[in-house]
Write a protein that holds these residues in place. Structure first.
Motif, short mmCIF file in Angstrom:
data_model
loop_
_atom_site.label_atom_id
_atom_site.label_comp_id
_atom_site.label_asym_id
_atom_site.label_seq_id
_atom_site.Cartn_x
_atom_site.Cartn_y
_atom_site.Cartn_z
N ALA A 140 115.34 62.99 46.17
CA ALA A 140 116.00 62.01 45.30
C ALA A 140 115.74 62.44 43.87
O ALA A 140 114.65 62.93 43.55
CB ALA A 140 115.46 60.61 45.55
N ALA A 141 116.71 62.28 43.01
CA ALA A 141 116.59 62.75 41.63
C ALA A 141 116.97 61.66 40.65
O ALA A 141 117.97 60.97 40.82
CB ALA A 141 117.46 63.98 41.41
N GLY A 142 116.15 61.51 39.62
CA GLY A 142 116.42 60.56 38.54
C GLY A 142 115.72 61.03 37.29
O GLY A 142 115.28 62.18 37.21
N ASP A 143 115.62 60.15 36.31
CA ASP A 143 114.97 60.54 35.05
C ASP A 143 114.03 59.45 34.58
O ASP A 143 114.15 58.28 34.96
CB ASP A 143 116.01 60.83 33.97
N ILE A 144 113.06 59.86 33.79
CA ILE A 144 112.13 58.93 33.15
C ILE A 144 112.39 58.99 31.65
O ILE A 144 112.60 60.06 31.09
CB ILE A 144 110.66 59.34 33.41
N GLY A 145 112.37 57.84 31.02
CA GLY A 145 112.58 57.84 29.57
C GLY A 145 114.02 57.62 29.23
O GLY A 145 114.63 58.38 28.50
N THR A 146 114.59 56.54 29.79
CA THR A 146 116.00 56.27 29.54
C THR A 146 116.28 55.92 28.08
O THR A 146 117.42 55.83 27.68
CB THR A 146 116.49 55.11 30.43
N ALA A 147 115.22 55.76 27.31
CA ALA A 147 115.45 55.53 25.87
C ALA A 147 116.09 56.73 25.22
O ALA A 147 116.70 56.63 24.16
CB ALA A 147 114.12 55.22 25.17
N LEU A 148 115.96 57.89 25.85
CA LEU A 148 116.54 59.10 25.29
C LEU A 148 117.95 59.35 25.82
O LEU A 148 118.56 60.36 25.54
CB LEU A 148 115.66 60.31 25.61
N VAL A 149 118.46 58.43 26.62
CA VAL A 149 119.79 58.60 27.16
C VAL A 149 120.78 57.80 26.32
O VAL A 149 120.60 56.61 26.11
CB VAL A 149 119.86 58.12 28.63
N CYS A 150 121.79 58.46 25.87
CA CYS A 150 122.87 57.76 25.16
C CYS A 150 123.99 57.54 26.17
O CYS A 150 124.84 58.39 26.37
CB CYS A 150 123.37 58.58 23.98
N SER A 151 123.94 56.40 26.84
CA SER A 151 124.84 56.19 27.96
C SER A 151 126.31 56.20 27.56
O SER A 151 127.18 56.46 28.38
CB SER A 151 124.50 54.85 28.65
#
Length: 284
Positions: A140-151
């Motif tokens: 399974a793959a995801g990310d940590i630190g969604t504050a760095l994502v500009c959705s």
């Protein structure tokens, strides 16, 4: 195996295994295609693993994080991403708790300090190889630190590698390496979230077959996620209006797949219960 060798090792899914998997579902005493997307996902996994006797018991959740990202999209200090990653690895964050619930290993993929596309890809590929060597059967793959994502930011499919590099999104490029590794070694990858989907788009620049090894966990609540799924011709497994990271949706998807696997392996067939198989009709 380096990234170029991995790309050359990617093959189309095994059509014969997929047919055999469908046949197994059709022999279980249940309505035709009664398990819907579960049956489709299992056929995909059978094609990936090249056998109808699929295995998803050993799993791992890979959550990538780094210190890059467009400045305009940052809403918290980068150091907080590392704190979240440390909490994830300790098993204390929401994503870690969900992964632990389904018995998945926790892997935080640290891309801090990475400064090139090739380095990020190799880091993701190496992580996938480590999982393969440990006998992991599904990722399974995801990310940590969604504050760095500009959705709200959309990337052009033709220039996505250059744009991700310019924005410092080496965490996304590392996930692309994970997908390439999964495809090379026949390991299905459940992806979750906008960053993880961007990783699929990036991986497709190296091999168009990569996306066929990916199971999209959930639709998300942001419009760009759904739009990107459409562009990648991926259909979400779940639609729960979730907006969290850390592979949380992917872990939940793993749990559901594990339950369906019990049916696939153990349920009575029409022969077992002594009735004729159901046939497809116009009524449901």
């Amino acid at each position: 195996m380096n990234i170029q060798e991995a790309i050359r090792a990617i093959r189309p899914l095994d059509a014969a295994a997929m047919v055999q998997c469908k046949d197994r579902w059709n022999h279980i005493a249940k309505p035709v295609h009664g398990f819907g997307k579960f049956e489709e996902a299992f056929m995909q996994i059978a094609g990936i693993q090249r056998t109808e006797k699929i295995h998803i018991e050993k799993s791992a959740v890979i959550a990538a994080f780094g210190d890059g990202g467009p400045e305009a999209c940052q809403t918290q200090e980068k150091s907080e991403n590392r704190k979240m990653a440390e909490g994830f690895q300790r098993g204390n964050t929401y994503g870690a708790i969900l992964a632990d619930t389904v018995g998945a290993d926790l892997i935080s993929l640290d891309i801090s300090g990475v400064s090139s596309v090739s380095e990020a890809l190799e880091a993701g590929l190496y992580t996938a190889e480590q999982c393969k060597d440990k006998g992991i059967q599904i990722l399974a793959a995801g990310d940590i630190g969604t504050a760095l994502v500009c959705s709200e930011k959309e990337y052009d499919k033709e220039t996505i590698l250059e744009e991700l590099e310019r924005d410092g999104r080496y965490d996304i490029l590392a996930l692309a390496g994970v997908y390439i590794g999964g495809a090379a070694w026949g390991i299905p990858v459940v992806c979750d979230g906008y960053s993880a989907l961007l990783g699929v788009a990036a991986a497709k620049k190296f091999s168009g077959l990569t996306a066929s090894y990916v199971i999209p966990a959930q639709a998300g609540k942001e419009a760009p996620v759904r739009k990107l799924m459409e562009r990648l011709a991926l259909e979400p497994f779940l639609d729960c209006s979730m907006g969290v990271g850390q592979g949380a949706g992917a872990s939940m998807c793993l749990g559901l797949l594990q339950m369906a696997k019990q049916v696939y392996d153990n349920a009575d067939t029409f022969y077992d219960v002594g009735i004729k198989p159901y046939k497809v009709t116009g009524c449901h």
